[in-house]
Design a protein around this motif. Structure first.
Motif, mmCIF file in Angstrom:
data_model
loop_
_atom_site.group_PDB
_atom_site.id
_atom_site.type_symbol
_atom_site.label_atom_id
_atom_site.label_comp_id
_atom_site.label_asym_id
_atom_site.label_seq_id
_atom_site.Cartn_x
_atom_site.Cartn_y
_atom_site.Cartn_z
ATOM 1 N N ARG A 110 0.837 -1.216 0.000
ATOM 2 C CA ARG A 110 0.000 0.000 0.000
ATOM 3 C C ARG A 110 0.865 1.257 0.000
ATOM 4 N NH1 ARG A 110 -3.808 0.518 4.834
ATOM 5 N NH2 ARG A 110 -4.584 2.290 3.644
ATOM 6 N N VAL A 111 1.893 1.275 0.833
ATOM 7 C CA VAL A 111 2.777 2.445 0.943
ATOM 8 C C VAL A 111 3.532 2.671 -0.358
ATOM 9 C CG1 VAL A 111 4.827 3.343 2.120
ATOM 10 C CG2 VAL A 111 2.974 2.317 3.451
ATOM 11 N N LEU A 112 4.036 1.604 -0.950
ATOM 12 C CA LEU A 112 4.772 1.749 -2.213
ATOM 13 C C LEU A 112 3.869 2.233 -3.338
ATOM 14 C CD1 LEU A 112 7.005 -1.437 -1.964
ATOM 15 C CD2 LEU A 112 7.732 0.950 -1.663
ATOM 16 N N ARG A 113 2.649 1.720 -3.392
ATOM 17 C CA ARG A 113 1.700 2.176 -4.416
ATOM 18 C C ARG A 113 1.351 3.645 -4.188
ATOM 19 N NH1 ARG A 113 -4.154 -0.481 -5.743
ATOM 20 N NH2 ARG A 113 -4.552 0.103 -3.600
ATOM 21 N N PHE A 114 1.170 4.028 -2.931
ATOM 22 C CA PHE A 114 0.908 5.420 -2.573
ATOM 23 C C PHE A 114 2.058 6.315 -3.036
ATOM 24 C CE2 PHE A 114 2.229 8.498 0.686
ATOM 25 C CZ PHE A 114 1.197 9.418 0.621
ATOM 26 N N ARG A 115 3.301 5.913 -2.735
ATOM 27 C CA ARG A 115 4.460 6.716 -3.119
ATOM 28 C C ARG A 115 4.550 6.857 -4.639
ATOM 29 N NH1 ARG A 115 9.611 4.663 0.149
ATOM 30 N NH2 ARG A 115 10.554 6.099 -1.324
ATOM 31 N N ARG A 116 4.270 5.774 -5.339
ATOM 32 C CA ARG A 116 4.291 5.825 -6.810
ATOM 33 C C ARG A 116 3.223 6.777 -7.330
ATOM 34 N NH1 ARG A 116 2.339 1.533 -10.896
ATOM 35 N NH2 ARG A 116 3.277 2.298 -12.808
ATOM 36 N N ALA A 117 2.040 6.702 -6.755
ATOM 37 C CA ALA A 117 0.936 7.577 -7.185
ATOM 38 C C ALA A 117 1.284 9.047 -6.954
ATOM 39 C CB ALA A 117 -0.347 7.201 -6.454
ATOM 40 N N VAL A 118 1.828 9.356 -5.804
ATOM 41 C CA VAL A 118 2.203 10.746 -5.508
ATOM 42 C C VAL A 118 3.279 11.217 -6.476
ATOM 43 C CG1 VAL A 118 3.242 12.283 -3.784
ATOM 44 C CG2 VAL A 118 1.489 10.635 -3.082
ATOM 45 N N GLY A 119 4.244 10.366 -6.760
ATOM 46 C CA GLY A 119 5.297 10.725 -7.712
ATOM 47 C C GLY A 119 4.753 11.020 -9.100
ATOM 48 N N SER A 150 -1.938 9.426 4.292
ATOM 49 C CA SER A 150 -1.234 10.688 4.540
ATOM 50 C C SER A 150 -2.016 11.679 5.394
ATOM 51 C CB SER A 150 -0.876 11.362 3.218
ATOM 52 O OG SER A 150 -2.055 11.847 2.576
ATOM 53 N N GLY A 151 -3.333 11.519 5.429
ATOM 54 C CA GLY A 151 -4.138 12.461 6.191
ATOM 55 C C GLY A 151 -4.539 13.707 5.417
ATOM 56 N N VAL A 152 -4.078 13.807 4.180
ATOM 57 C CA VAL A 152 -4.409 14.963 3.337
ATOM 58 C C VAL A 152 -4.792 14.469 1.941
ATOM 59 C CG1 VAL A 152 -2.910 16.568 4.597
ATOM 60 C CG2 VAL A 152 -2.012 15.340 2.626
ATOM 61 N N THR A 153 -5.266 15.374 1.126
ATOM 62 C CA THR A 153 -5.653 15.024 -0.238
ATOM 63 C C THR A 153 -4.432 14.913 -1.146
ATOM 64 O OG1 THR A 153 -5.874 17.313 -0.972
ATOM 65 C CG2 THR A 153 -7.837 16.274 0.043
ATOM 66 N N LEU A 154 -4.597 14.245 -2.276
ATOM 67 C CA LEU A 154 -3.510 14.154 -3.246
ATOM 68 C C LEU A 154 -3.148 15.538 -3.763
ATOM 69 C CD1 LEU A 154 -1.577 12.408 -4.845
ATOM 70 C CD2 LEU A 154 -3.403 11.997 -6.506
ATOM 71 N N GLY A 155 -4.140 16.383 -3.968
ATOM 72 C CA GLY A 155 -3.863 17.755 -4.407
ATOM 73 C C GLY A 155 -2.962 18.494 -3.436
ATOM 74 N N ALA A 156 -3.178 18.311 -2.140
ATOM 75 C CA ALA A 156 -2.330 18.964 -1.132
ATOM 76 C C ALA A 156 -0.908 18.411 -1.186
ATOM 77 C CB ALA A 156 -2.927 18.769 0.258
ATOM 78 N N LEU A 157 -0.759 17.124 -1.434
ATOM 79 C CA LEU A 157 0.583 16.532 -1.517
ATOM 80 C C LEU A 157 1.322 17.016 -2.762
ATOM 81 C CD1 LEU A 157 -0.045 12.843 -0.421
ATOM 82 C CD2 LEU A 157 1.164 14.615 0.841
#
Length: 159
Positions: A110-119, A150-157
């Motif tokens: 989950r964390v790796l997929r999250f990091r990839r998505a944010v990137g 993360s506790g925030v939206t993707l837009g915020a990240l």
């Protein structure tokens, strides 16, 4: 200080599960004399001292198992597929993941997929494209997962 998946325990000499969700001063993790020297050296050249000690600890350490697990899970492989490729039992993979990453293989995925998505989002990809490429069922699923981790939206990240 941030390390890639599975690198921190090799540098710090401690199980990752002991440090999960915590900020711990270095001298409380490794009170040996070399850490005191590192902290002293860091007063004059903190980055140089830290990089030197990190390189020294990683020299000669075979990270191929951790790299293989993280790369497979990061590419979207299931835990069962990783177990099969490693020739391990699910229990052994889980124990190893706790020690090296601080949490089980499913959470690591989950964390790796999250990091990839944010990137990808930070690189300018649309959120719907990011969701599709990273294996989320839809953009709403991506949004829920980002907020949960993360506790925030993707837009915020991205900003």
């Amino acid at each position: 200080m941030r390390f890639g998946p599975g690198v921190g325990p090799a540098v710090l000499g401690v199980d990752a599960a002991e440090l999960r969700d915590a900020r711990v001063p270095l001298d409380r993790i490794r009170p040996e004399a070399h850490v005191r020297r590192l902290v002293s050296a860091a007063e004059s050249d903190p980055l140089g001292a830290l990089l030197h000690e990190t390189r020294r600890r990683l020299d000669g350490v075979d990270r191929s198992v951790e790299t293989g697990i993280a790369s497979q899970l990061g590419a979207g492989a299931s835990v069962a597929e990783v177990v099969t490729s490693m020739g391990w039992s699910a229990r052994r993979l889980h124990r190893h993941a706790l020690r090296v990453y601080g949490y089980g293989p499913k959470t690591l995925a989950r964390v790796l997929r999250f990091r990839r998505a944010v990137g990808l989002a930070r690189a300018g990809r649309s959120f719907s494209d990011v969701a599709a490429e990273c294996g989320f069922s839809d953009q709403a699923h991506l949004a829920r997962e980002v907020r949960a981790l993360s506790g925030v939206t993707l837009g915020a990240l991205v900003r």
